[in-house]
Design a protein around this motif. Structure first.
Motif, PDB file in Angstrom:
ATOM      1  N   THR A 111      -6.606 -25.436  -7.414  1.00 55.23           N
ATOM      2  CA  THR A 111      -5.848 -24.900  -6.278  1.00 55.23           C
ATOM      3  C   THR A 111      -5.230 -26.042  -5.464  1.00 55.23           C
ATOM      4  N   ASN A 153      -2.244 -27.382  -7.326  1.00 54.11           N
ATOM      5  CA  ASN A 153      -1.096 -26.476  -7.254  1.00 54.11           C
ATOM      6  C   ASN A 153      -0.435 -26.504  -5.878  1.00 54.11           C
ATOM      7  N   CYS A 154      -1.260 -26.509  -4.819  1.00 52.79           N
ATOM      8  CA  CYS A 154      -0.689 -26.567  -3.465  1.00 52.79           C
ATOM      9  C   CYS A 154       0.108 -27.851  -3.268  1.00 52.79           C
ATOM     10  N   LEU A 184      -6.197 -17.599   1.001  1.00 51.99           N
ATOM     11  CA  LEU A 184      -6.969 -17.986  -0.186  1.00 51.99           C
ATOM     12  C   LEU A 184      -8.478 -17.940   0.101  1.00 51.99           C
ATOM     13  N   ASN A 237     -10.977 -15.478  -1.821  1.00 52.29           N
ATOM     14  CA  ASN A 237     -11.982 -16.120  -2.656  1.00 52.29           C
ATOM     15  C   ASN A 237     -13.399 -15.785  -2.177  1.00 52.29           C
ATOM     16  N   LEU A 295      -0.506 -19.103  -6.309  1.00 48.63           N
ATOM     17  CA  LEU A 295      -1.769 -19.736  -5.910  1.00 48.63           C
ATOM     18  C   LEU A 295      -2.926 -18.749  -6.061  1.00 48.63           C
ATOM     19  N   MET A 318      -5.853 -19.167  -8.713  1.00 48.75           N
ATOM     20  CA  MET A 318      -7.199 -19.326  -8.169  1.00 48.75           C
ATOM     21  C   MET A 318      -8.143 -18.306  -8.815  1.00 48.75           C
TER      22      MET A 318
END
Lengths: 445, 445
Positions: free
Chosen positions: A320, A323-324, A364, A368, B283, B287
């Motif tokens: 993550t 990717n960010c 996120l 999560n 994202l 994730m």
């Protein structure tokens, strides 16, 4: 015409028919592509069938191996014809890639005036406007009438690559420009001075070719005049060359962004060895950099032995983060390439990314956290810990991702170097440090 | 002219001087950029000072919010003037972005003939050649003489966006083209038929705009004629529009490759909310996909508890896998975009990548093995195990990386989706499966 058709006609010795078909049905750029597949003997054979204009143009589209083969096979007088027909910018491109002995031979068959111009152009730095410009353009004087101007174009136009825009010069200084449309639609008795546009754009020989191409795109120009350090007009960069420059520079940027050292050949035109050579440096560097991550993790060996499920979150967190970071760095790199973002925007960009990171980390972390509890991978404490790590990771990744390309630009490096591979490795290191610092505090490990 | 200078002149009410300066010293594309920073009242005030050609051009460079503000502020007769001056392709761009009530108002102030052409153009699919083409071009007939042709250009040229290439039609079918250079340098008594080039390129209204732009780049054209499904010529795509198309499509590709849903606005022109909206889907998806990796690692919890140092190799292995995969996918995605690689090359590409992977895995495994032994992170057995995992990872990453973009293209998806973020997640999963399968076998865990 296909490769097979040409080969069949060669085998049947239908040279006259082939010559005719090549002249009417074939574009030089396509022919150059097809000839790549031919052996040297047949390539030279086909090439000799071409009329000299087509021959020169086909030659300018060939790759350097083919050009060298051809130069070795042709006679001096054949070479002379090609050198005469080629536009100066293409000639310079050819010479830049040839070994010294071939360059000598080519220059020997070139007349003195052209040779001098070539030597001049060869002195401009690679990737500068001077190195891609063409020195053939139509120059007018301000006192000429429209009728005079059209007459001049009639006389010299055939040897000029473009006649769409004419340039008005006075003692070699650029004082205006006239579009051919303006000339054709104005009264014949008007003077050039009356119809010329004095508010025109230009660039310098030492400017970066990418900047020149960006100006041509932005203002929708057909050609951009180029002046030297004394403000004398020395050439033009035409839109077709600008498109080629943009395409090449973009391919180069995209390669670098993926951790591949760019080379000028195509994917299939590059050998296995060359591919390995251009990909291995970054892979090695990044693999060895990952040693840092490993050392950090090893220092938490005891924590991992006590709670081995902590390891399972590592790929998700680093993924993550990577990717960010790559989202931010990529948008900034592209913004720099098209001229929308500059170094002076640094704080504006960082502030924007911080706010974006804030929103993203909330979404996120919450999603999560719910996932962790639903899948029974941990309790509320674990969900909170991972969420906190996630928030720090996103923030660090976004800030690092947007900052590094701008700094690279400032210190004269290619911003594209600061793309995904490097950013993910840096973000990996910070993510893992933060993660283990937080978990060992929360769980008293 | 800078933003400050314009504002100062507005404050001092020096309208006449401002009008003059705007006419002589300002490019419409730059003015549109500056006006973005103005409030609505001042923007409209400056806009009203422009001559109608400049006004129309500036309008075509504005973003949709500014256009809407302006349309609401202008009178019908002012709008009518702008609509009259704008080239048809720009008008269609404007209309495509406006809400229905604004479109109605704009169409009301447009004359009937132009309205019909606009409605026709609005029907072409987005991103098709039809949607970017211009319907204003110079059409000649084969029996016209060079003198007739030049006379025609003189008469109608001013209303045509480009006169550089003229098209020869017969019953609306395209039968040839003549460059203005050819017309100007040929004898006046020759007919168009004698000098026209009948071997010309064209595209269809339904072709993808990116393909059209690639043809224009490859062949160095100024414009490409566009024909409809009955082979009648309906318009041209000019090189300036092609450059814009290429730049936009590249920016779009690069965004998608970084896991950002593209939008048409610039980095700074996009709000925080819009940025979050375009970045969060990938994202979140990635994730959550990482859950798979986590489940695999959790199933080896006992092995990790026994040998916690195994976890330390995970970021290095997944990082290297991700980098290898993104190198291959990026090169293939770019090759597809510039038309060098096609789906039919699938096996050629895979075979090439397998050989590259073979060389790369040997180099990386050996270097990494030496590093492990030198740093005391493991014995020869560990070095061998990691080396074997590395080799498998590199091979899988390269093959997956080069295959997925080609498959995406084949099934009609954008190949750019198959770039770094998605590839790294897929490669993470396979790397970790392979890694733990190998270590638990070797170390009997």
């Amino acid at each position: 015409m296909t490769e097979e058709r040409i080969k069949d006609m060669l085998d049947a010795r239908e040279y006259k028919e082939l010559k005719e078909e090549l002249e009417t049905n074939m574009y030089p750029v396509d022919l150059a592509e097809i000839l790549e597949e031919f052996d040297q003997k047949h390539m030279v054979l086909v090439f000799r069938l071409l009329a000299k204009e087509e021959a020169a143009e086909t030659f300018s589209y060939m790759n350097s191996d083919m050009r060298e083969d051809l130069i070795n096979a042709l006679t001096d007088s054949e070479l002379e014809e090609i050198m005469e027909e080629m536009y100066l910018d293409d000639t310079v491109d050819v010479l830049e890639e040839m070994p010294a002995n071939v360059v000598d031979r080519l220059l020997m068959v070139t007349d003195a005036e052209k040779r001098q111009q070539i030597n001049q152009l060869l002195q401009y730095p690679e990737d500068s406007a001077g190195s891609v410009m063409n020195v053939d353009y139509i120059a007018l004087r301000r006192e000429m009438t429209v009728a005079d101007s059209i007459l001049k174009i009639r006389q010299v136009g055939l040897n000029r690559e473009t006649i769409y825009t004419c340039y008005v010069t006075e003692q070699r200084h650029l004082i205006g420009q006239v579009d051919i449309k303006e000339l054709l639609t104005s009264s014949e008795s008007k003077t050039v001075e009356e119809i010329m546009d004095t508010n025109m754009l230009y660039a310098r020989t030492t400017d970066d070719q990418e900047d020149v191409a960006n100006i041509i795109t932005k203002y929708g120009l057909i050609a951009l005049p180029i002046v030297d350090h004394e403000n004398c007009m020395v050439g033009i960069v035409t839109v077709d060359d600008a498109m080629q420059v943009l395409q090449d520079e973009t391919t180069e940027d995209i390669s670098i962004m993926a951790g591949v050292n760019p080379n000028e050949d195509s994917y299939f035109g590059t050998s296995i060895f060359e591919h390995v050579k251009s990909r291995i440096p970054w892979l090695l560097f990044l693999m060895l950099s990952a040693t840092v991550t490993q050392m950090i993790m090893n220092s938490y060996e005891n924590a991992l032995a006590l709670m081995p499920q902590l390891a399972g979150f590592v790929p998700m967190l680093t993924g993550t983060g990577g990717n960010c970071g790559s989202q931010s760095s990529t948008l900034v790199i592209r913004g720099l390439a098209v001229g929308e973002i500059e170094f002076s925007d640094l704080f504006k960009v960082i502030w924007k990314e911080i706010r974006i990171a804030f929103c993203i980390s909330i979404i996120l972390s919450v999603v999560n956290g719910i996932r962790i509890m639903l899948m029974g991978q941990g309790d509320a404490m674990m969900a909170f810990t991972i969420g906190l790590t996630m928030a720090c990771t996103v923030l660090i990744a976004k800030v690092v991702g947007c900052t590094l390309p701008l700094i690279a630009k400032k210190i004269g490096l290619d911003p594209a170097i600061m793309a995904t591979p490097l950013i993910s490795t840096l973000v990996d290191i910070s993510t893992i440090s933060v993660y283990f610092a937080i978990v060992s505090y929360v769980f008293h490990l």
